[in-house]
Scaffold this active site. Sequence first.
Site, PDB file in Angstrom:
ATOM      1  N   ARG A  48      22.455 -19.732  16.780  1.00  0.00           N
ATOM      2  CA  ARG A  48      22.255 -21.127  16.365  1.00  0.00           C
ATOM      3  C   ARG A  48      22.816 -22.132  17.382  1.00  0.00           C
ATOM      4  NH1 ARG A  48      26.478 -21.458  11.330  1.00  0.00           N
ATOM      5  NH2 ARG A  48      25.218 -19.719  10.629  1.00  0.00           N
ATOM      6  N   GLU A  69      33.420 -14.799  21.427  1.00  0.00           N
ATOM      7  CA  GLU A  69      33.568 -14.474  19.995  1.00  0.00           C
ATOM      8  C   GLU A  69      32.319 -13.763  19.548  1.00  0.00           C
ATOM      9  OE1 GLU A  69      34.225 -17.849  17.526  1.00  0.00           O
ATOM     10  OE2 GLU A  69      35.988 -18.445  18.639  1.00  0.00           O
TER      11      GLU A  69
HETATM   12  N1  PXP Z   1      38.643 -19.460  16.752  1.00  0.00           N
HETATM   13  C1  PXP Z   1      37.631 -18.819  16.125  1.00  0.00           C
HETATM   14  C2  PXP Z   1      37.713 -17.341  16.021  1.00  0.00           C
HETATM   15  C3  PXP Z   1      36.526 -19.513  15.617  1.00  0.00           C
HETATM   16  O1  PXP Z   1      35.531 -18.853  14.999  1.00  0.00           O
HETATM   17  C4  PXP Z   1      36.477 -20.908  15.793  1.00  0.00           C
HETATM   18  C5  PXP Z   1      35.296 -21.671  15.287  1.00  0.00           C
HETATM   19  O2  PXP Z   1      34.150 -21.275  15.939  1.00  0.00           O
HETATM   20  C6  PXP Z   1      37.538 -21.540  16.473  1.00  0.00           C
HETATM   21  C7  PXP Z   1      38.617 -20.798  16.916  1.00  0.00           C
HETATM   22  C8  PXP Z   1      37.532 -23.005  16.732  1.00  0.00           C
HETATM   23  O3  PXP Z   1      37.564 -23.697  15.539  1.00  0.00           O
HETATM   24  P1  PXP Z   1      37.357 -25.268  15.535  1.00  0.00           P
HETATM   25  O4  PXP Z   1      35.974 -25.532  16.030  1.00  0.00           O
HETATM   26  O5  PXP Z   1      37.568 -25.647  14.116  1.00  0.00           O
HETATM   27  O6  PXP Z   1      38.395 -25.842  16.462  1.00  0.00           O
END
Ligand code: PXP
Length: 236
Positions: A48, A69
């Site tokens: 996405r 990730e």
């Molecule tokens: N860490 C992980 C494992 C995540 O999945 C995310 C969101 O994609 C983040 C950090 C970052 O989160 P945010 O966008 O809320 O700062």
Amino acid sequence: MLLGVNIDHVATLRNARGGNEPDTILAAEVCELNGATSITTHLREDRRHIKDADVRTLIKTLKTNLNLEMAVTEEMQKIALELTPHSVCLVPEKRQEITTEGGLDVAGQLEKIKCFVKPLLDKGILVSLFIDPTEEQVEASAATGAQFIEMHTGQYSEKFGTKLEETEFVKLKNSALLAQSLGLKVNAGHGLNYKNVYRMHEIPNLYELNIGHSIISRAVFVGLAQAVKEMKDLVQ
Ligand code: PXP
């Protein structure tokens, strides 16, 4: 503490119109030039935001490191083994969710995670597990062979400024201390912003914070370079 910047939302904006604007690769470069020590992207099953081509180009062009990730699936394992990013962070993934909800249940699928992690480690990829800050998940994570955990700070962020903030913060602190005593390095992320991030300094030896949404949101008003610089000042 190091600052990893998640650039997924730059890709979300790009995908809203097709084409290549805003350019994710340029965004990563601006983040690096202004203090990001790594760039994080989540290659989701439904693609996405970040696409395979983004990941391939980032790996070639980044001056820092790519933290990829990904879900615990055969497809993602194959991609990681082929592209060998500096590190991967294993996250749970549900198709309908707006963003990652909750941590990976490592304790509930220990053997599966162990088997999943092994070939990645054998390839020299650093492995991090995105988990809720509980004793059970930390102990299970240490048993997988992964070198890192990333503590899910979503609950802390949500409860920040309320009566429950302290409870959530203590869970993070205790989990970090336990993880470190078991030989794990500890990252944290999700929902961190310019107001709530300061308490991360109260947790000893946190290695890296991964922050996306608040930085990209601030960038709308002050520009990406300034948004990253301001966060870097708070994190460092
Ligand atoms: N860490 C992980 C494992 C995540 O999945 C995310 C969101 O994609 C983040 C950090 C970052 O989160 P945010 O966008 O809320 O700062």
